[in-house]
Design a protein around this motif. Structure first.
Motif, PDB file in Angstrom:
ATOM      1  N   SER A  48      -3.840  47.419 118.222  1.00 51.96           N
ATOM      2  CA  SER A  48      -3.032  47.578 119.618  1.00 51.96           C
ATOM      3  C   SER A  48      -1.777  46.735 119.496  1.00 51.96           C
ATOM      4  N   THR A  49      -1.809  45.164 119.226  1.00 49.74           N
ATOM      5  CA  THR A  49      -0.558  44.416 119.198  1.00 49.74           C
ATOM      6  C   THR A  49      -0.357  43.803 118.186  1.00 49.74           C
ATOM      7  N   LYS A  50      -0.907  44.120 116.892  1.00 47.39           N
ATOM      8  CA  LYS A  50      -0.529  43.361 115.628  1.00 47.39           C
ATOM      9  C   LYS A  50      -0.445  44.195 114.569  1.00 47.39           C
ATOM     10  N   THR A  51       0.529  44.142 113.735  1.00 48.07           N
ATOM     11  CA  THR A  51       0.967  45.138 112.341  1.00 48.07           C
ATOM     12  C   THR A  51       0.951  44.099 111.401  1.00 48.07           C
ATOM     13  N   LEU A  52       0.439  44.448 110.299  1.00 46.25           N
ATOM     14  CA  LEU A  52       0.610  43.889 108.806  1.00 46.25           C
ATOM     15  C   LEU A  52       0.967  45.023 107.792  1.00 46.25           C
ATOM     16  N   TYR A  53       2.261  44.564 107.244  1.00 47.49           N
ATOM     17  CA  TYR A  53       2.599  45.806 106.183  1.00 47.49           C
ATOM     18  C   TYR A  53       3.571  44.967 105.227  1.00 47.49           C
ATOM     19  N   SER A  54       3.762  45.881 103.957  1.00 50.01           N
ATOM     20  CA  SER A  54       4.279  45.374 102.905  1.00 50.01           C
ATOM     21  C   SER A  54       5.624  45.939 102.764  1.00 50.01           C
TER      22      SER A  54
END
Length: 368
Positions: A48-54
């Motif tokens: 919902s409020t967090k993103t982790l990406y490369s």
């Protein structure tokens, strides 16, 4: 030849999402030992409020993934931004949607039009408006992207693939009938068991809630709409242009007087006052030597779909279900009087995630 690299984005890291990520880790390790398997790179994950990406599309390591996601300080990408990120990947991309979000479902046509394939247990995408259903599959057909939603009905049970195989090989499906809800299965197997008398209806609902079988507000199960969504999906796959889950008769087990109470807790508190209604239903079935069950049925020839209480002979497979198992019977021209039956656990994080992982494998096989 170097194996193809496929880039994976995941939305949703809750119950099903966590189980899926664990299965994805095992799958990527297994593929890494086989030179002909595609290389799976998880490059995006969000909740919902967090993103982790490369940013450079190198694979995110699986170690401590949920902690890294929780602590991520990267900009939270909107779905439109996530679609842009995946569509710019240097190879084929797959979006895994482990949510039940209508907002995300509404954007599936946009995802697919960019050539990004989709795997999901999200029922709302395939049981929403008939126009959304058409838009999803026409976008996939135009772009060559693939959609897999096996776990939108029956969690990890092969319900959708079985129906697709029947239809695609030219069999004529005449009727589909079954118990499509693990919650309803559990409730009626304990309320109206084959052996013994069972408990009071309100007590069984309370027990199911405590064991985690129901939604936080049990009315979300008892209104029958979850089953109606699954039937809408199957009816459409069988060729019926069902407009929505509310366009056919759906029996709600919520007493009229309790439909508008403020909370699930208040609902459970007041439910014992209405036990006599369900007791009468159970007693009427017992008089006929039958048991009552909550089922869904699709009569393809008559184009009739309905959800609600039905009485079954005690020897009927639907009457003999155990625990929270689902059972889906396919009556077809080829199978004659004896239906093709799919039965087993129809709920739970691990089995639902298994349906998602299985869909992912099918897509990887077709892309590689």
């Amino acid at each position: 030849m170097a194996p193809k690299e496929v880039y994976i984005g995941v939305i949703g890291a809750g119950g099903v999402g966590k189980c899926f990520l664990s299965q994805l880790e095992s799958l990527s390790k297994r593929y890494a030992t086989n030179a002909s398997s595609p290389k799976i790179s998880l490059v995006f994950i969000s909740r919902s409020t967090k993103t982790l990406y490369s940013e450079k599309y190198t694979a995110l390591p699986f170690e401590n993934l949920s902690t890294k996601l929780a602590n991520s300080t990267q900009k939270h990408l909107s779905l439109t931004e996530a679609i842009g990120f995946l569509s710019a990947a240097p190879g084929k991309a797959i979006l895994v949607d482990n949510t039940s979000s209508q907002n995300i479902a509404d954007q599936y046509p946009q995802v697919l039009s960019k050539g990004i394939s989709i795997v999901t247990p999200n029922k709302k995408a395939f049981s929403g408006s008939y126009k959304l259903w058409q838009d999803i599959f026409s976008a996939a057909a135009e772009s060559g992207a693939i959609v897999s939603h096996e776990s939108s009905v029956g969690a990890g049970l092969p319900v959708i693939s079985t129906l697709n195989d029947l239809v695609n090989t030219g069999d004529e499906v005449t009727k589909i009938e079954g118990v499509f809800s693990g919650t309803m299965s559990f409730l009626f197997n304990s309320f109206a068991p084959l052996e013994g008398s069972g408990g009071k209806w309100s007590a069984e609902v309370m027990k199911a809630k405590e064991l985690g079988y129901t939604e936080p507000d049990p009315r979300d199960d008892l209104n029958g709409l979850d089953v109606a969504r699954k039937l809408t999906i199957l009816a459409r796959l069988a060729g019926l242009p069902i407009e929505s889950p509310t366009s056919f008769p759906v029996q709600s087990l919520i007493p009229k007087e309790l439909e508008s109470v403020a909370s699930g807790d208040e609902f459970l508190q007041k439910l014992p006052q209405f036990d006599s209604q369900m007791e009468e239903t159970k007693a009427a079935a017992e008089k006929e030597g039958k048991v009552v069950r909550f089922v869904g049925s699709i009569d393809v020839a008559k184009k009739e779909v309905k959800v609600g209480l039905e009485k079954f002979d005690r020897s009927h497979p639907i009457a003999a279900l155990k625990g929270s198992d689902n059972i889906i019977s396919f009556y077809t021209k080829r199978y004659g009087a004896n239906p093709l039956i799919v039965q087993g656990a129809g709920a739970g994080g691990e089995v639902t995630a298994m349906g998602v992982t299985s869909g992912l494998i099918h897509i990887l096989e077709r892309l590689s």
